[in-house]
Design a protein around this motif. Structure first.
Motif, PDB file in Angstrom:
ATOM      1  N   ASN A 129       0.829  -1.206   0.000  1.00 40.74           N
ATOM      2  CA  ASN A 129       0.000   0.000   0.000  1.00 40.74           C
ATOM      3  C   ASN A 129       0.862   1.254   0.000  1.00 40.74           C
ATOM      4  O   ASN A 129       0.573   2.231  -0.669  1.00 40.74           O
ATOM      5  N   SER A 177       2.467   1.751  -3.408  1.00 44.15           N
ATOM      6  CA  SER A 177       1.555   2.101  -4.505  1.00 44.15           C
ATOM      7  C   SER A 177       1.413   3.620  -4.606  1.00 44.15           C
ATOM      8  O   SER A 177       1.061   4.143  -5.655  1.00 44.15           O
ATOM      9  N   SER A 178       1.704   4.335  -3.523  1.00 46.95           N
ATOM     10  CA  SER A 178       1.648   5.803  -3.632  1.00 46.95           C
ATOM     11  C   SER A 178       3.061   6.392  -3.587  1.00 46.95           C
ATOM     12  O   SER A 178       3.272   7.511  -3.164  1.00 46.95           O
ATOM     13  N   LEU A 233       3.879   9.855  -5.170  1.00 47.76           N
ATOM     14  CA  LEU A 233       3.453  10.975  -4.322  1.00 47.76           C
ATOM     15  C   LEU A 233       4.463  11.183  -3.180  1.00 47.76           C
ATOM     16  O   LEU A 233       4.869  12.313  -2.886  1.00 47.76           O
TER      17      LEU A 233
END
Ligand SMILES: Nc1ncnc2c1ncn2[C@@H]1O[C@H](COP(=O)(O)OP(=O)(O)OP(=O)(O)O)[C@@H](O)[C@H]1O
Length: 266
Positions: free
Chosen positions: A70, A73-74, A77
């Motif tokens: 998780n 996945s970002s 950013l």
């Protein structure tokens, strides 16, 4: 249309070379940009997380793997947030704006000598000063506050500006394209880190600005009478006239001349 695509297929090897070359160039520029900065430690941290992520997958540690999955996945950013200063620095590097643009070698030497003379005089008299010299990255964002000068670089004038009785002695003096552009400018302070906590605000302002842009900052300490040069957030302390001139010459020398000098040495 078929001819065009065949043409591209025949040129495949050339496109591959360009592709690999571009990626290698981007990686090289990123390494140059972050070398010696805090970004290196952060990058190492990310590499460790990637190793743990792979290990958790291979070792069947499902909860840890889910958590890191998780997080990763970002990752784009996360990278943008962590490296925002470095990305900003890299992007604004595109517009070049060298300090000694359109100046003869004699004029450049004169500017440097006046600057060094001013700093040494102020150091001797314990007059605190913060001088910022613009290089390739424009400093417009930081020049809103302050007083417009647009004057020739002159040692007596610089000393007069920082004289504690002068109404514009507070804040930074900004030099652009070989001229004294603005005095009394307010600069962003360095982030609250262990290092910056031990610095006074004048030095913190020099570190803060140079962490964001490629400008050179000279600080004369009112307390100790010592001269420091700050670049990329790093401070070189205790410079005398000779070492200050040497450091400034190296940092402000136009790139093409630096390249010529290096080639001559080889
Ligand atoms: N954000 C800022 N931008 C520009 N100049 C600043 C900023 N903050 C402080 N200064 C300048 O620094 C001066 C105060 O310096 P201070 O004594 O706190 O720092 P210092 O790093 O310990 O310097 P010194 O060694 O000269 O005492 C202020 O009078 C002002 O001129």
């Amino acid at each position: 249309m078929g001819g065009l695509s065949d043409g591209f297929q025949n040129m495949r090897w050339l496109l591959d070379i360009i592709d690999i070359g571009l990626v290698a160039f981007i990686i090289y520029r990123i390494i140059l940009l972050i070398k010696g900065t805090r970004a290196v430690q952060m990058l190492l941290g990310l590499v460790v997380i990637l190793i743990v992520y792979t290990a958790s997958q291979v070792g069947g540690l499902y909860t840890l793997h889910w958590l890191l999955d998780n997080f990763l996945s970002s990752i784009i950013l996360v990278i943008v947030v962590i490296f925002q200063n470095d990305i900003r620095r890299a992007l604004i590097h595109v517009g070049r704006n060298p300090f000694f643009a359109d100046m003869s070698f004699r004029e450049e030497t004169e500017v440097l000598e006046e600057l060094v003379k001013a700093c040494v005089t102020m150091a001797g008299r314990r007059i605190g000063a913060l001088i910022v010299i613009e290089r390739e990255t424009g400093l417009k964002d930081f020049l809103e506050i302050g007083v417009e000068l647009d004057a020739r670089v002159n040692a007596d004038l610089i000393v007069a500006i920082f004289n504690p009785k002068s109404p514009i002695h507070d804040g930074a003096l900004v030099l652009q394209q070989g001229r004294l552009k603005r005095a009394g400018c307010f600069l962003p302070l360095a982030q609250d880190t262990e290092v910056s906590r031990n610095l006074g605000t004048r030095h913190r302002a020099a570190v803060g600005l140079t962490e964001l842009v490629d400008a050179v900052a000279i600080v004369v300490s009112e307390e100790t009478g010592k001269i420091s040069v700050v670049i990329g957030g790093r401070i070189t302390r205790d410079l005398d006239a000779t070492s200050l001139k040497r450091v400034l010459t190296r940092l402000l020398e136009p790139r093409d001349r630096r390249r010529q000098r290096r080639t001559r040495k080889r």
